[in-house]
Design a protein around this motif. Structure first.
Motif, short mmCIF file in Angstrom:
data_model
loop_
_atom_site.label_atom_id
_atom_site.label_comp_id
_atom_site.label_asym_id
_atom_site.label_seq_id
_atom_site.Cartn_x
_atom_site.Cartn_y
_atom_site.Cartn_z
N ARG A 46 -6.18 -4.82 -4.23
CA ARG A 46 -6.69 -3.52 -4.69
C ARG A 46 -6.29 -2.45 -3.68
N GLY A 47 -5.88 -1.30 -4.20
CA GLY A 47 -5.50 -0.21 -3.34
C GLY A 47 -4.13 -0.42 -2.73
N PRO A 48 -3.76 0.42 -1.76
CA PRO A 48 -2.41 0.36 -1.19
C PRO A 48 -2.17 -0.85 -0.31
N GLY A 49 -3.21 -1.44 0.26
CA GLY A 49 -3.04 -2.63 1.08
C GLY A 49 -2.28 -2.40 2.38
N PHE A 50 -2.39 -1.21 2.98
CA PHE A 50 -1.66 -0.92 4.21
C PHE A 50 -2.09 -1.87 5.33
N LEU A 94 -0.20 -18.97 -8.34
CA LEU A 94 -0.80 -17.69 -8.69
C LEU A 94 -1.82 -17.30 -7.63
N ALA A 95 -1.93 -16.02 -7.39
CA ALA A 95 -2.94 -15.50 -6.46
C ALA A 95 -4.09 -14.91 -7.26
N ASP A 96 -5.32 -15.26 -6.88
CA ASP A 96 -6.47 -14.64 -7.56
C ASP A 96 -7.34 -13.85 -6.59
N ARG A 97 -6.94 -13.79 -5.32
CA ARG A 97 -7.65 -12.96 -4.36
C ARG A 97 -6.69 -12.56 -3.26
N ALA A 98 -6.70 -11.28 -2.91
CA ALA A 98 -5.88 -10.78 -1.82
C ALA A 98 -6.63 -9.63 -1.16
N GLU A 99 -6.74 -9.69 0.15
CA GLU A 99 -7.45 -8.63 0.87
C GLU A 99 -6.80 -8.38 2.22
N VAL A 100 -6.95 -7.16 2.70
CA VAL A 100 -6.61 -6.82 4.07
C VAL A 100 -7.85 -7.05 4.91
N GLY A 101 -7.71 -7.84 5.96
CA GLY A 101 -8.87 -8.19 6.77
C GLY A 101 -9.26 -7.11 7.75
N ALA A 102 -10.28 -7.42 8.53
CA ALA A 102 -10.78 -6.49 9.54
C ALA A 102 -9.85 -6.47 10.74
N SER A 103 -9.95 -5.41 11.51
CA SER A 103 -9.14 -5.26 12.72
C SER A 103 -9.42 -6.40 13.68
N VAL A 104 -8.34 -6.96 14.25
CA VAL A 104 -8.48 -8.00 15.26
C VAL A 104 -8.04 -7.49 16.63
N GLY A 105 -7.88 -6.17 16.74
CA GLY A 105 -7.49 -5.59 18.01
C GLY A 105 -6.00 -5.52 18.24
N ALA A 106 -5.20 -5.89 17.24
CA ALA A 106 -3.75 -5.79 17.32
C ALA A 106 -3.30 -4.58 16.52
N ASP A 107 -1.99 -4.30 16.52
CA ASP A 107 -1.50 -3.14 15.78
C ASP A 107 -1.38 -3.41 14.28
N HIS A 108 -1.39 -4.68 13.88
CA HIS A 108 -1.35 -5.04 12.46
C HIS A 108 -2.73 -5.52 12.02
#
Length: 254
Positions: free
Chosen positions: A189-193, A224-238
């Motif tokens: 969902r969303g841009p997923g940056f 097939l993928a049924d869930r995809a999320e950007v996780g929380a910050s881990v203190g790295a640049d990604h």
């Protein structure tokens, strides 16, 4: 199968935040890029408590990596996978002056796990960033070699990591032509940056105003993928990406 990929920025990720995000996401397979010997010394014991199987290739610089798994590996993971380079150009639309594909110059861990009785390839991927014309050509050559390897292996495949290119790049078009689908397109969902981490925007100046999605998970072979999320910050640049993939249920018998 839950897959988590995260670039830990030369091993600079915050240990506590990274482990907390791993515990929250509960991945079956964890892939890390820019994994250094110093980070392996710090985190190896904690990761071993969470994952029974490990294939680290830590090294200084930008191209160390590691693959950890709760599931047993089928055979030994390959750190420098052997590619059938002769198959690289088959069925791929590309400019006629592209350089020939080359073996991976840096670790690109290729592991196999069994999911629902079927073998699935999990490819940890981190090509060169497009910082110069030479590195762009290198990135394209590397991607073509990876595609050749995927064509030579009929098993369902997951490619995950820091791609260093977006969905609009010609290399992404080659991957789509080869049958790979971006999990974010179907389950995100969303841009997923994913880069740069906005929590560290002050470190990147104008780059923080133009974030991109370069940490990605691609699937082929009926997965097939049924869930995809950007996780929380881990203190790295990604920022990490967590995706759940599987096989669709078999249709009912007539």
């Amino acid at each position: 199968l839950v897959v988590m990929t995260t670039n830990v920025e030369y091993g600079r990720a915050d240990d506590a935040r990274l482990l907390a995000e791993i515990d929250r996401a509960a991945p079956d397979v964890l892939l890390m890029q820019e994994y250094t010997p110093e980070m392996h010394e710090r985190l190896g014991p904690a990761l071993a408590e969470r994952f029974a199987h490990a294939s680290p290739r830590a090294q200084d610089g930008a191209f160390g990596m590691a693959t950890y798994s709760r599931l047993p590996f089928v055979g030994e993971p390959e750190h420098y996978p052997r590619m059938d380079l002769r198959a690289a150009a088959q069925g791929v639309a590309e400019p006629p002056r592209e350089p020939p594909p080359e073996p991976p110059p840096e670790p690109q861990i290729r592991a196999v796990v069994r999911v629902g009785g079927r073998e699935v390839v999990v490819q940890n991927f981190h090509p060169y960033p497009p910082t110069s014309p030479a590195s762009v050509l290198h990135q394209r050559s590397h991607t073509r070699g990876l595609l050749a390897l995927a064509r030579a292996d009929p098993r369902p495949t997951i490619i995950a990591g820091d791609f260093n290119f977006t969905a609009n790049a010609v290399t992404s078009a080659w991957l789509r032509d080869a049958g790979f689908r971006d999990a974010w397109d179907t389950a995100g969902r969303g841009p997923g940056f994913t880069w740069p981490d906005r929590a560290r925007a002050g470190s990147y100046g104008p780059a923080a105003l133009l974030p991109v999605r370069i940490d990605r998970v691609l699937v082929s072979g009926g997965l097939l993928a049924d869930r995809a999320e950007v996780g929380a910050s881990v203190g790295a640049d990604h920022l990490p990406v967590i995706v759940r993939v599987g096989f669709p249920p078999a249709p009912p018998a007539p």
